[in-house]
Write an enzyme that holds these catalytic residues in place. Structure first.
Site, short mmCIF file in Angstrom:
data_model
loop_
_atom_site.label_atom_id
_atom_site.label_comp_id
_atom_site.label_asym_id
_atom_site.label_seq_id
_atom_site.Cartn_x
_atom_site.Cartn_y
_atom_site.Cartn_z
N ALA A 256 0.85 -1.19 0.00
CA ALA A 256 0.00 0.00 0.00
C ALA A 256 0.88 1.23 0.00
CB ALA A 256 -0.91 0.00 1.24
N MET A 257 0.27 2.40 -0.21
CA MET A 257 1.02 3.66 -0.20
C MET A 257 0.23 4.69 0.57
SD MET A 257 3.61 5.52 -0.99
CE MET A 257 3.71 7.25 -0.53
N GLU A 290 -0.52 2.16 7.25
CA GLU A 290 -0.68 3.36 6.41
C GLU A 290 -1.24 4.51 7.22
OE1 GLU A 290 0.86 3.06 3.66
OE2 GLU A 290 1.02 0.89 3.89
N GLU A 312 9.30 4.22 7.84
CA GLU A 312 8.87 2.82 7.76
C GLU A 312 8.98 2.07 9.08
OE1 GLU A 312 7.03 2.11 5.62
OE2 GLU A 312 7.50 3.55 4.06
ZN ZN Z 1 5.07 2.26 5.01
#
Ligand code: ZN
Length: 837
Positions: A256-257, A290, A312
């Protein structure tokens, strides 16, 4: 195409301030192009010069303030801008190309003739959509307008402001965004809407998946609401981007973004066949991950890609934590221990390892290489360790101070450490140096002495480090003492990095009754390899199935898998342990990952004869797991998948496809049918005719990927030849189809058939890597590596390739890592041969 360097980004970041983007896109032309017009307002030092990035097919016009610039000045992806004023307006109009690689404006044309678009600007792909100062620290509000077919749905980062005419969408200005957050979706998407705590929610997918999204809409919205509530409890800053849309889009590269206001997910997360609870949990964790980025990454953004881990690692940590705390998936940390950390440990022990926080990432393309198990899983583990050390209150106070200080701006590791030091009253510089600035992993080994009365006379933890990185670290860990029936006592202890010989004596345990099994890192608070003392190791087959805590079982399984991967114990021993302990397993993630992780060892670490015998035992273990699994539950599906992948009983497999002898409660649906067919193809018991029938029955994009994988695996020299040509030359197929084909090509059963392609990989992959965008090129190079050609000659070919100076950074990383896997496999095979000699 030059990748923006850190030096260039720093200079440009100091020279200009971007005030706004006005982006207008016309998506009505059809064909391969769309029209893009952008108006950028920015401030600069009068008289200065800079450049803007854009990747057009045709550049129609460039106007800077009151001057038309010559489009012919555009070289590679850069347009020079000189004679800047203090206040500037730049207008760039161009025809841009749709992509098939998930980068820029991806266009997907499914069989039903509908077109679906979505934009991915990560990591430096905004310039494939509009001219942009494409670096993370030049943030500005983006105002989007779109012209598109009137029957479409269009959604962007910000709220829709006006629909002045059919086919025209005008959006409100967004909050300040880094260019890599820009996104939109456009097409005949199916949408469901809801609302929670004042935040409008939307979920989207292709129409052909509508019934599957609708079936899970309650679960997806529930997870979203629970995560939002939990983040609002943890953070003082509320969700900062207005509405929260989540779009499941086709042929998406990553999971996902985190585009603010419009997160895009791979639409494999819209389940069209039965899935296990692990897959549902993974979807929930991705939703949480996300959402965590909305604060970490989107509200406060790294200044440059060397602080990628700030994004991240935090999203991975908070995504797992919030899933475990707020959703029904309360074993998310077990999944993290089994699956995510396996990825992190593997990456950190390779020659290509790097610090979580590297001192410098030279350009954006090099940044892409760090989207790996270190930036995600190791970074998140280290944050979990930091929380154990600082305490949760100080940790959260530090985060909240960090958000308040840098909201809608950019920050660095030093800024974060300053916030955490202030909140905790501790100096974090040593901790950061040891954990964030140095690569590689420590091993914690238990040494136990027991007196005649069965009491510990001494328990010690010996910490070691690899010779290449001799760094010992402070660890706060749990130490579990387990009896034969699985009952436990757990203590939390500090491992001293400065202890004599790396040996920390756990004085509090002296005189305590000796346990049957002593488990280091029980609770999985730290990032370290663990080894048991010999007596505990002997007790594992009996004690492991009795442990009630899934996380403790996961830590024990990791120990067994890790020692096997290191060649310290034979794969056949792991297969024995699986036979002893796996049929009693109740946690689906453990059953699934023990099966998949051990399978990759069985396929590479054993010669063909030993491998056949080991696979037969694995199939038998899966059969016992299947016999005991409750009908229709996740465990039954996991056992069935494991059995399908290991069995050689083609008759039984064919029977399942025809609905014969299928275990009660097990649905042989589209995905399971493909799994059966894949196995039949490898066994030589199905061919093109069967694949064609299955593909006709599953006329979906996923079905096309599964069929492509099966065809690539066919035992047919001509098909192999044609498949190889696609792998090294094709530029027309989508990235996802290419990956499916590359993944199917090599099969352990087809060593003779594919022997000639081992050398061809090394001869042809350098040129192939230049044909494609880095993401796709690297994925294909990794999947097409001859991973089962475990021979010294393959390593020599890899060494010769790595000696060349014309490799892409991505191919260099792929081959370095895959060669290291071969090295381990050769060591393991030699050890097995020596043991049986
Ligand atoms: Zn990420």
């Amino acid at each position: 195409m030059p990748s923006l360097t850190r030096v260039e980004a720093t200079a440009r970041g100091a020279a200009i301030t971007v005030e706004s983007y006005q982006v207008d896109l016309n998506l009505t032309a059809g064909g391969d192009l769309f029209r893009s017009r952008v108006e950028i307002r920015f401030r600069a030092t009068a008289g200065a010069a800079t450049f803007v990035e854009v990747r057009p097919v045709t550049l129609h016009g460039v106007r800077l303030n009151d001057r038309d610039l010559d489009p012919g000045l555009h070289t590679d992806n850069r347009l020079p801008l000189d004679g800047l004023a203090e206040e500037n307006t730049l207008v760039v109009e161009a025809d841009m190309a749709y992509s098939k690689t998930g980068e820029g404006m991806h266009r997907f044309d499914p069989a039903d003739g509908e077109t679906y678009l979505y934009a991915t600007s990560f990591l430096d792909n905004a310039q494939r959509i509009f001219a942009a100062f494409d670096q993370p620290d030049l943030k500005a509000p983006i105002t989007l307008s779109v012209t598109a077919p009137s029957q479409w749905i269009v959604a962007g980062n910000a709220e829709l402001a006006a629909n002045p005419a059919p086919g025209r969408w005008e959006f409100a200005p967004s909050e300040p965004l880094a260019t890599y957050f820009f996104s939109l979706i456009a097409g005949p998407y199916h949408v469901r809407r809801a609302e929670h705590d004042g935040v409008p929610l939307g979920i989207y997918c292709r129409r052909s998946l509508a019934e599957h999204l609708d079936a899970d809409a309650d679960e997806i919205f529930d997870v979203t609401r629970q995560c939002l509530d939990r983040f609002h409890q943890l953070f003082t800053e509320r969700y900062p981007f207005g509405k929260y849309d989540q779009a499941f889009v086709p042929e998406f590269n990553a999971g996902a973004m985190e585009n603010p206001g419009i997160v895009t997910f791979r639409d494999d997360y819209v389940f069209r066949s039965a899935v296990t609870d692990t897959e549902r949990e993974q979807r929930a964790t991705t939703i949480a991950h996300e959402m965590a980025h909305m604060w970490f990454g989107d509200l406060v953004t790294m200044r440059w890609w060397d602080d990628l881990w700030l994004n991240e690692s935090f999203a991975e940590y908070l995504g797992t934590r919030v899933t475990a705390e707020a959703n029904r998936f309360d074993q998310a940390w077990t999944t993290f221990a089994m699956r995510r950390k396996a990825w992190g440990y593997a990456a950190d022990q390779r020659p290509s390892t790097h610090p979580i926080a590297p001192p410098e990432v030279v350009d954006a393309e090099a940044g892409l290489l760090n989207f790996d198990g270190i930036s995600y899983a190791k970074g998140a583990s280290v944050l979990r360790q930091l929380v154990a050390w600082l305490g949760d209150e100080a940790f959260l106070a530090g985060l909240n101070a960090h958000f308040a200080a840098h909201r809608f701006g950019n920050a660095t590791l030093a800024d974060l450490l300053a916030s955490l030091s202030a909140s905790s009253g501790r100096d974090l510089s040593d901790w950061a140096e040891l954990w964030l600035r140095r690569p590689q992993v420590n091993t914690l080994r238990a040494e136990v002495a027991v007196d005649a009365d069965g009491r510990y006379s001494e328990v010690a933890v010996v910490q070691t480090a690899p010779e290449s990185y001799p760094v010992l670290r402070p660890h706060r860990i749990g130490v579990g003492r387990y009896s034969m029936d699985g009952s436990a006592r757990r203590d939390e202890v500090d491992i001293d990095p400065n202890a004599d010989g790396g040996r920390t004596v756990l004085g509090a345990l002296t005189g305590e009754p000796a346990a049957r099994l002593l488990l280091l890192n029980d609770g999985d608070l730290t990032f370290a390899k663990v080894r048991l003392d010999p007596a505990s190791a002997d007790a594992v087959p009996q004690v492991l199935p009795a442990l009630t805590d899934p996380l403790a079982r996961a830590v024990l399984w990791r120990e067994a898998l890790d020692a096997t991967t290191d060649g310290e114990r034979p794969v056949t021993g792991l297969v024995d342990l699986m036979a002893a302990a796996l049929p009693a397993e109740t946690e689906v993630i453990i059953a699934e990952d023990v099966l998949t992780l051990s399978r990759s060892l069985v396929d590479r670490y054993l010669d063909p004869l030993t491998r056949s015998a080991a696979l037969a035992r694995v199939a038998g273990t899966c059969q016992r797991l299947l016999d005991g699994a409750p009908a229709g539950q996740s465990l039954q599906l996991a056992a069935a998948r494991g059995w399908i992948a290991a069995t050689t009983d083609a008759d039984l497999l064919v029977g399942w496809l025809a609905g014969r002898d299928v275990p009660a409660g097990l649905k042989v649906d589209a995905e399971l049918r493909w799994a059966v067919l894949r196995r039949l193809v490898v066994l030589g018991a199905a061919g093109e005719a069967e694949i064609a029938i299955e593909a006709a029955a599953d006329n979906s994009s996923t079905g096309a990927e599964r069929a492509a994988h099966c065809r690539a695996a066919l035992h047919d020299p001509e098909v192999k030849q044609a498949t190889w040509e696609i792998i090294v030359r094709d530029t027309a197929l989508s990235g996802r189809l290419l990956e499916a084909i590359a993944e199917g090509f090599w099969q352990p059963e087809q060593a003779d058939l594919t022997a000639g392609y081992v050398d061809r990989y090394f001869a042809e992959m350098p040129a192939a890597a230049h044909l494609r965008t880095p993401w796709t090129a690297d994925r294909v190079a990794a999947l097409a590596f001859p991973r089962y050609a475990v021979a010294q000659s393959t390593r020599e070919a890899a060494a010769a390739l790595l000696a060349r100076d014309d490799l892409t950074p991505g191919l260099r990383r792929v081959v370095t890592d895959a060669d290291d896997d071969l090295r381990r496999a050769l060591v393991a095979r030699t050890a097995v041969a020596a043991a049986s000699a």
